[in-house]
Write an enzyme that holds these catalytic residues in place. Structure first.
Site, PDB file in Angstrom:
ATOM      1  N   LYS A   1       0.824   4.565   1.121  1.00  0.00           N
ATOM      2  CA  LYS A   1       0.042   5.187   2.208  1.00  0.00           C
ATOM      3  C   LYS A   1       0.905   6.293   2.823  1.00  0.00           C
ATOM      4  O   LYS A   1       1.645   6.046   3.785  1.00  0.00           O
ATOM      5  CB  LYS A   1      -0.262   4.078   3.226  1.00  0.00           C
ATOM      6  CG  LYS A   1      -1.046   4.467   4.449  1.00  0.00           C
ATOM      7  CD  LYS A   1      -1.220   3.227   5.335  1.00  0.00           C
ATOM      8  CE  LYS A   1      -2.024   3.511   6.567  1.00  0.00           C
ATOM      9  NZ  LYS A   1      -2.124   2.335   7.463  1.00  0.00           N
TER      10      LYS A   1
ATOM     11  N   GLU B   1      -5.929  -7.854   6.206  1.00  0.00           N
ATOM     12  CA  GLU B   1      -5.546  -6.448   6.115  1.00  0.00           C
ATOM     13  C   GLU B   1      -5.070  -5.902   7.463  1.00  0.00           C
ATOM     14  O   GLU B   1      -5.677  -6.192   8.502  1.00  0.00           O
ATOM     15  CB  GLU B   1      -6.747  -5.589   5.706  1.00  0.00           C
ATOM     16  CG  GLU B   1      -7.376  -5.920   4.382  1.00  0.00           C
ATOM     17  CD  GLU B   1      -8.583  -5.006   4.122  1.00  0.00           C
ATOM     18  OE1 GLU B   1      -9.476  -5.432   3.408  1.00  0.00           O
ATOM     19  OE2 GLU B   1      -8.627  -3.894   4.678  1.00  0.00           O
ATOM     20  N   SER B   2      -4.047  -5.103   7.414  1.00  0.00           N
ATOM     21  CA  SER B   2      -3.570  -4.276   8.537  1.00  0.00           C
ATOM     22  C   SER B   2      -2.785  -5.037   9.611  1.00  0.00           C
ATOM     23  O   SER B   2      -3.100  -6.187   9.939  1.00  0.00           O
ATOM     24  CB  SER B   2      -4.710  -3.546   9.245  1.00  0.00           C
ATOM     25  OG  SER B   2      -5.415  -2.714   8.368  1.00  0.00           O
TER      26      SER B   2
ATOM     27  N   LYS C   1      -7.828   2.848  -2.494  1.00  0.00           N
ATOM     28  CA  LYS C   1      -8.108   2.819  -1.062  1.00  0.00           C
ATOM     29  C   LYS C   1      -8.729   4.158  -0.675  1.00  0.00           C
ATOM     30  O   LYS C   1      -8.066   5.197  -0.683  1.00  0.00           O
ATOM     31  CB  LYS C   1      -6.787   2.590  -0.320  1.00  0.00           C
ATOM     32  CG  LYS C   1      -6.931   2.034   1.058  1.00  0.00           C
ATOM     33  CD  LYS C   1      -7.329   0.555   0.987  1.00  0.00           C
ATOM     34  CE  LYS C   1      -7.726  -0.005   2.322  1.00  0.00           C
ATOM     35  NZ  LYS C   1      -6.694   0.074   3.332  1.00  0.00           N
TER      36      LYS C   1
ATOM     37  N   ASN D   1     -10.259  -6.773   8.048  1.00  0.00           N
ATOM     38  CA  ASN D   1      -9.340  -5.766   8.590  1.00  0.00           C
ATOM     39  C   ASN D   1      -9.037  -6.078  10.048  1.00  0.00           C
ATOM     40  O   ASN D   1      -9.940  -6.119  10.895  1.00  0.00           O
ATOM     41  CB  ASN D   1      -9.941  -4.361   8.446  1.00  0.00           C
ATOM     42  CG  ASN D   1      -8.862  -3.285   8.533  1.00  0.00           C
ATOM     43  OD1 ASN D   1      -7.773  -3.533   9.062  1.00  0.00           O
ATOM     44  ND2 ASN D   1      -9.166  -2.108   8.019  1.00  0.00           N
TER      45      ASN D   1
ATOM     46  N   GLU E   1       0.807  -1.224   0.000  1.00  0.00           N
ATOM     47  CA  GLU E   1       0.000   0.000   0.000  1.00  0.00           C
ATOM     48  C   GLU E   1       0.841   1.276   0.000  1.00  0.00           C
ATOM     49  O   GLU E   1       1.697   1.459   0.866  1.00  0.00           O
ATOM     50  CB  GLU E   1      -0.918  -0.004   1.224  1.00  0.00           C
ATOM     51  CG  GLU E   1      -1.914   1.148   1.239  1.00  0.00           C
ATOM     52  CD  GLU E   1      -3.082   0.839   2.166  1.00  0.00           C
ATOM     53  OE1 GLU E   1      -4.041   0.184   1.700  1.00  0.00           O
ATOM     54  OE2 GLU E   1      -3.034   1.231   3.338  1.00  0.00           O
TER      55      GLU E   1
ATOM     56  N   GLU F   1     -14.575  -4.865   2.517  1.00  0.00           N
ATOM     57  CA  GLU F   1     -13.841  -4.984   3.785  1.00  0.00           C
ATOM     58  C   GLU F   1     -14.797  -5.236   4.945  1.00  0.00           C
ATOM     59  O   GLU F   1     -15.825  -4.576   5.076  1.00  0.00           O
ATOM     60  CB  GLU F   1     -13.053  -3.694   4.034  1.00  0.00           C
ATOM     61  CG  GLU F   1     -12.244  -3.737   5.318  1.00  0.00           C
ATOM     62  CD  GLU F   1     -11.445  -2.471   5.519  1.00  0.00           C
ATOM     63  OE1 GLU F   1     -10.607  -2.147   4.652  1.00  0.00           O
ATOM     64  OE2 GLU F   1     -11.679  -1.782   6.530  1.00  0.00           O
TER      65      GLU F   1
HETATM   66  O1  LIG Z   1      -4.233   3.089   9.018  1.00  0.00           O
HETATM   67  C1  LIG Z   1      -4.885   3.854   9.752  1.00  0.00           C
HETATM   68  O2  LIG Z   1      -4.361   4.569  10.633  1.00  0.00           O
HETATM   69  C2  LIG Z   1      -6.369   3.966   9.590  1.00  0.00           C
HETATM   70  C3  LIG Z   1      -7.064   4.829  10.421  1.00  0.00           C
HETATM   71  C4  LIG Z   1      -8.417   4.974  10.272  1.00  0.00           C
HETATM   72  C5  LIG Z   1      -9.095   4.267   9.304  1.00  0.00           C
HETATM   73  C6  LIG Z   1      -8.408   3.405   8.473  1.00  0.00           C
HETATM   74  C7  LIG Z   1      -7.057   3.237   8.603  1.00  0.00           C
HETATM   75  N1  LIG Z   1      -6.353   2.391   7.781  1.00  0.00           N
HETATM   76  C8  LIG Z   1      -6.926   1.752   6.649  1.00  0.00           C
HETATM   77  C9  LIG Z   1      -6.334   0.469   6.285  1.00  0.00           C
HETATM   78  O3  LIG Z   1      -7.098  -0.433   6.034  1.00  0.00           O
HETATM   79  C10 LIG Z   1      -4.859   0.290   6.189  1.00  0.00           C
HETATM   80  O4  LIG Z   1      -4.311   1.365   5.511  1.00  0.00           O
HETATM   81  C11 LIG Z   1      -4.395  -0.978   5.458  1.00  0.00           C
HETATM   82  O5  LIG Z   1      -5.113  -2.102   5.823  1.00  0.00           O
HETATM   83  C12 LIG Z   1      -2.909  -1.209   5.773  1.00  0.00           C
HETATM   84  O6  LIG Z   1      -2.721  -1.304   7.163  1.00  0.00           O
HETATM   85  P1  LIG Z   1      -1.266  -1.242   7.812  1.00  0.00           P
HETATM   86  O7  LIG Z   1      -0.445  -2.311   7.161  1.00  0.00           O
HETATM   87  O8  LIG Z   1      -1.491  -1.522   9.256  1.00  0.00           O
HETATM   88  O9  LIG Z   1      -0.737   0.108   7.540  1.00  0.00           O
END
Ligand SMILES: O=C(O)c1ccccc1NCC(=O)[C@H](O)[C@H](O)COP(=O)(O)O
Length: 254
Positions: A55, A213-214, A114, A179, A53, A158
């Site tokens: 980001k 995810e995340s 996204k 997520n 991503e 999601e």
């Molecule tokens: O990433 C955040 O801080 C966030 C805050 C509020 C709403 C959504 C958020 N993230 C969206 C996502 O789904 C992530 O960007 C994506 O899954 C990647 O996650 P990561 O690997 O933990 O950065």
């Protein structure tokens, strides 16, 4: 399936901004690159199927990454990413539709948009291979899913709970993301994917591409999500923090 009142203040702010954003003037027509095929091809090549991503920042990230997003995206692909996710949300994530457009032109892998899409016209802002719909925030998931597909988008729905996954599958979703980040409290728990994936009936599981995810930061995390049944992993922060190519290679190498 609309529980906006139960979310963290940062997410409330994201949703208010999304509600205020207009969409495109006319329906887009997209010819998408297949996300399921790209994930399967990575696996065949012996790579971990990863959606990396772009980001630049987020409510849970310190600072903002301001280097060229196209160079970052190319480094992710060079590092073995099967697909990319590009933030287009401007106010809280430093994203832009123009960024996605430029990235999609520069790479040949599928690109996920996204963003926080709430209304049909918001699908028409920029072409992407995959549109994201967040089950919890969409009023009529079936209708918006159909509208996205009519335009040619693949759709990643999601979810965060077994009920949301069930609603996604009932609405016709074939790509479902779980997520690990709870958008109500913004905490991250990798056990979420394990529990939610485990709740999906085997018959439904067979027809769905399932994405974790995340919160995935290490190879151990990646192995854990794969062992729990993830067909693909979506990783942002752990790749954006430092050398993007090295970070991607670390996660895609089996
Ligand atoms: O990433 C955040 O801080 C966030 C805050 C509020 C709403 C959504 C958020 N993230 C969206 C996502 O789904 C992530 O960007 C994506 O899954 C990647 O996650 P990561 O690997 O933990 O950065």
């Amino acid at each position: 399936m609309n529980t906006r009142e139960e979310v963290a203040p940062a997410v409330q702010s994201i949703l208010e901004a999304a509600e205020g954003r207009t969409g495109g003037d006319q329906p887009l027509s997209v010819t998408p690159r297949s996300l399921p095929d790209a994930l399967a091809a990575a696996e065949t090549d012996g790579r971990v199927p990863l959606i990396a991503e772009v980001k630049p920042t987020s409510p849970t990230t310190d600072g903002e990454r301001t280097d060229d997003p196209v160079e970052l995206a190319e480094a992710m692909v060079d590092g073995g990413a099967a697909a990319l996710s590009v933030l287009t949300e401007p106010e809280h994530f430093g994203g832009a539709p123009e960024t996605l457009e430029a990235v999609r032109e520069a790479v040949d892998v599928p690109v996920l948009r996204k963003d926080f899409i709430l209304r049909e016209a918001q699908l028409d802002v920029v072409e992407a291979d995959v549109a994201l719909l967040i089950a919890r925030f969409v009023d009529d998931l079936e209708e918006l899913l159909a509208a996205a597909r009519d335009r040619g988008f693949q759709v990643l729905v999601e979810a965060h709970t077994p009920e949301e996954v069930e609603a996604a599958i009932d609405a016709g979703a074939t790509i479902v993301g779980v997520n690990n980040r709870d958008l109500g409290r913004l905490d991250v728990d990798l056990g979420t994917f394990e529990r939610v994936a485990d709740s999906i009936p085997a018959t439904a599981r067979e027809s769905v591409t399932l994405i974790a995810e995340s919160g995935i930061t290490s190879r151990d995390d990646a192995s854990r999500m794969r062992a729990a049944g993830a067909d693909g992993l979506l990783v942002g922060s752990a790749i954006m923090d430092g050398d993007v190519r090295t970070n991607t290679e670390r996660l895609t190498d089996v």
